[in-house]
Write a protein that holds these residues in place. Structure first.
Motif, short mmCIF file in Angstrom:
data_model
loop_
_atom_site.label_atom_id
_atom_site.label_comp_id
_atom_site.label_asym_id
_atom_site.label_seq_id
_atom_site.Cartn_x
_atom_site.Cartn_y
_atom_site.Cartn_z
N ASN A 1 0.84 -1.19 0.00
CA ASN A 1 0.00 0.00 0.00
C ASN A 1 0.88 1.25 0.00
OD1 ASN A 1 -1.43 2.26 1.55
ND2 ASN A 1 -3.14 0.87 1.21
N TRP A 2 0.68 2.14 -0.97
CA TRP A 2 1.51 3.34 -1.08
C TRP A 2 1.39 4.22 0.16
CZ3 TRP A 2 0.46 8.60 -1.16
CH2 TRP A 2 1.51 9.43 -1.61
N PHE A 3 0.18 4.32 0.72
CA PHE A 3 -0.01 5.15 1.90
C PHE A 3 0.75 4.59 3.10
CE2 PHE A 3 -3.75 6.36 -0.61
CZ PHE A 3 -3.65 7.74 -0.55
N GLY A 4 0.92 3.26 3.15
CA GLY A 4 1.68 2.66 4.23
C GLY A 4 3.15 3.06 4.18
N VAL A 5 3.71 3.09 2.97
CA VAL A 5 5.11 3.54 2.80
C VAL A 5 5.22 5.02 3.14
CG1 VAL A 5 7.03 3.78 1.18
CG2 VAL A 5 5.51 1.79 1.03
N ALA A 6 4.29 5.83 2.64
CA ALA A 6 4.32 7.27 2.89
C ALA A 6 4.15 7.58 4.37
CB ALA A 6 3.22 7.97 2.09
N ALA A 7 3.27 6.82 5.04
CA ALA A 7 3.06 7.03 6.48
C ALA A 7 4.33 6.75 7.27
CB ALA A 7 1.92 6.15 6.99
N TRP A 8 5.09 5.74 6.82
CA TRP A 8 6.36 5.47 7.52
C TRP A 8 7.29 6.68 7.38
CZ3 TRP A 8 11.38 5.73 6.01
CH2 TRP A 8 12.32 5.39 7.01
N PHE A 9 7.37 7.29 6.20
CA PHE A 9 8.24 8.45 6.01
C PHE A 9 7.83 9.60 6.92
CE2 PHE A 9 9.89 6.46 2.17
CZ PHE A 9 11.20 6.91 2.14
N VAL A 10 6.53 9.81 7.06
CA VAL A 10 6.07 10.87 7.96
C VAL A 10 6.49 10.57 9.40
CG1 VAL A 10 4.03 11.98 8.96
CG2 VAL A 10 4.12 11.54 6.51
N ALA A 11 6.24 9.33 9.83
CA ALA A 11 6.62 8.93 11.20
C ALA A 11 8.13 9.03 11.39
CB ALA A 11 6.14 7.51 11.48
N TYR A 12 8.88 8.59 10.40
CA TYR A 12 10.35 8.64 10.47
C TYR A 12 10.85 10.07 10.63
CZ TYR A 12 14.95 9.21 8.24
OH TYR A 12 16.23 9.59 7.94
N LEU A 13 10.29 10.99 9.87
CA LEU A 13 10.74 12.38 9.92
C LEU A 13 10.41 13.03 11.27
CD1 LEU A 13 9.75 13.27 6.29
CD2 LEU A 13 12.08 13.34 7.20
N ILE A 14 9.29 12.63 11.85
CA ILE A 14 8.93 13.14 13.18
C ILE A 14 9.86 12.57 14.24
CG2 ILE A 14 7.16 13.12 14.97
CD1 ILE A 14 5.07 13.18 12.70
N VAL A 15 10.00 11.25 14.24
CA VAL A 15 10.83 10.59 15.26
C VAL A 15 12.29 10.98 15.10
CG1 VAL A 15 11.65 8.35 16.09
CG2 VAL A 15 9.23 8.65 15.53
N ASN A 16 12.76 11.09 13.86
CA ASN A 16 14.16 11.45 13.62
C ASN A 16 14.45 12.87 14.10
OD1 ASN A 16 16.63 10.41 12.60
ND2 ASN A 16 16.45 11.72 10.81
N SER A 17 13.44 13.73 14.04
CA SER A 17 13.61 15.08 14.57
C SER A 17 13.83 15.04 16.08
CB SER A 17 12.38 15.93 14.23
OG SER A 17 12.50 17.22 14.79
N PHE A 18 13.02 14.25 16.77
CA PHE A 18 13.22 14.09 18.21
C PHE A 18 14.57 13.44 18.49
CE2 PHE A 18 8.60 14.58 18.19
CZ PHE A 18 8.40 15.35 19.33
N GLY A 19 14.96 12.50 17.63
CA GLY A 19 16.22 11.78 17.84
C GLY A 19 17.45 12.64 17.69
N HIS A 20 17.32 13.78 17.01
CA HIS A 20 18.46 14.67 16.84
C HIS A 20 18.39 15.92 17.72
CE1 HIS A 20 19.19 12.28 13.19
NE2 HIS A 20 20.44 12.71 13.29
N ALA A 21 17.36 16.01 18.54
CA ALA A 21 17.29 17.14 19.46
C ALA A 21 18.34 16.97 20.56
CB ALA A 21 15.89 17.24 20.07
N ASN A 22 18.72 18.05 21.18
CA ASN A 22 19.67 17.97 22.29
C ASN A 22 18.94 17.86 23.63
OD1 ASN A 22 22.23 17.98 23.53
ND2 ASN A 22 22.14 20.19 23.86
N TYR A 23 17.74 17.28 23.57
CA TYR A 23 16.92 17.10 24.78
C TYR A 23 16.33 15.70 24.78
CZ TYR A 23 17.19 22.17 24.69
OH TYR A 23 17.65 23.46 24.63
N GLU A 24 16.29 15.07 25.94
CA GLU A 24 15.65 13.77 26.08
C GLU A 24 14.24 13.98 26.58
OE1 GLU A 24 14.59 10.71 25.31
OE2 GLU A 24 16.76 10.36 25.24
N ILE A 25 13.25 13.58 25.78
CA ILE A 25 11.85 13.82 26.15
C ILE A 25 11.23 12.64 26.89
CG2 ILE A 25 11.55 15.35 24.16
CD1 ILE A 25 9.93 13.03 22.86
N ARG A 26 11.92 11.51 26.92
CA ARG A 26 11.35 10.34 27.58
C ARG A 26 11.61 10.39 29.08
NH1 ARG A 26 13.50 9.88 22.84
NH2 ARG A 26 12.45 8.76 21.15
N GLY A 27 10.78 9.68 29.83
CA GLY A 27 10.85 9.76 31.29
C GLY A 27 11.82 8.78 31.92
#
Length: 255
Positions: A156-182
């Motif tokens: 499903n094309w939307f499944g691949v596209a949805a992964w890219f959206v999720a990746y770009l969001i998570v990767n942004s958190f992954g490169h921040a200089n702050y840990e948001i997890r508890g």
């Protein structure tokens, strides 16, 4: 191309930059997400300017997804196909990212990845700062790999596209200089999943911790830094950011 497909492509193209702006606002207004700083160091303006310049070719993944759509890849539009396509894309991403990332750290190929590693301290735009060649290789590997899987079962094309959206969001958190997890993250989920601290150590130390969303391949192949959990505890539980890019934390001190 339908209106929904066009809207998804636009989202894929801009979500990375929107997340970078989000982190700038977090820092500017000292939102609670920025409470656990990983490195107590200042990001210099030349780094930010370089990363902004590199981010101009980041929407390449949207162009390649559009090409995949136009040539008829990933045609199944069922909801079930959407779900398993998203999962398969995430699994392939773990393998492809780790394999290509390790390869880019080999001396003959390091020129491809060197631009990203000029940022030893991550900024909101570091997640968008790659050489054109690295971005092209990663995106072709992702979409090409899924196209090969698509020869075996309908995707499903939307499944691949949805992964890219999720990746770009998570990767942004992954490169921040702050840990948001508890504080409890490392007790269960953090034994498998990566964290911002996890990837921050890769940037500051230049090697190790190659995984994208999980620690699995790093652990299996012995490329994980041994003080990952100790650094996490120092930053999140003790509220003590590291003050040098070469700092190490003795795991015994954090028990």
């Amino acid at each position: 191309m339908s209106a929904l497909e066009a809207a998804v492509l636009c989202m894929v193209a801009v979500i990375g930059h929107l997340m970078a702006l989000f982190w700038l606002c977090v820092e500017e207004y000292e939102v609670d997400l920025s409470r656990d700083q990983i490195y107590d160091l200042t990001i210099k303006d030349p780094q930010v300017r370089r990363e902004l310049k590199n981010s101009l070719h980041t929407p390449m993944h949207a162009i390649l997804l559009m090409v995949a759509l136009l040539i008829g890849l990933f045609e199944d539009r069922g909801f079930g196909a959407f779900l398993y396509t998203f999962v398969l894309t995430a699994l392939w991403a773990e393998i492809w990212h780790y394999a290509s990332h390790r390869a880019f750290h080999l001396q003959p190929l390091h020129w491809i990845h060197a631009e990203h590693h000029k940022s030893r301290l991550s900024s909101p735009f570091t997640a968008l700062s790659f050489s054109f060649t690295e971005k092209l290789i990663f995106d072709i590997g992702m979409i090409g790999g899924m196209a090969i899987i698509g020869l075996l079962l309908p995707l499903n094309w939307f499944g691949v596209a949805a992964w890219f959206v999720a990746y770009l969001i998570v990767n942004s958190f992954g490169h921040a200089n702050y840990e948001i997890r508890g504080e409890t993250f490392m007790k269960l989920k953090g034994t498998v999943l990566t964290s911002t601290v996890y990837h921050a150590l890769h940037h500051s130390r230049y090697t190790g911790n190659y995984g994208l969303g999980t620690r699995v391949l790093d652990r299996i192949l012995g490329t994980e830094w041994p003080d990952v959990e100790a650094v996490y505890d120092r930053v999140v539980s003790d509220k003590q950011p590291l003050v040098g890019l070469r700092d190490r934390v003795d795991p015994a001190e954090e028990r």
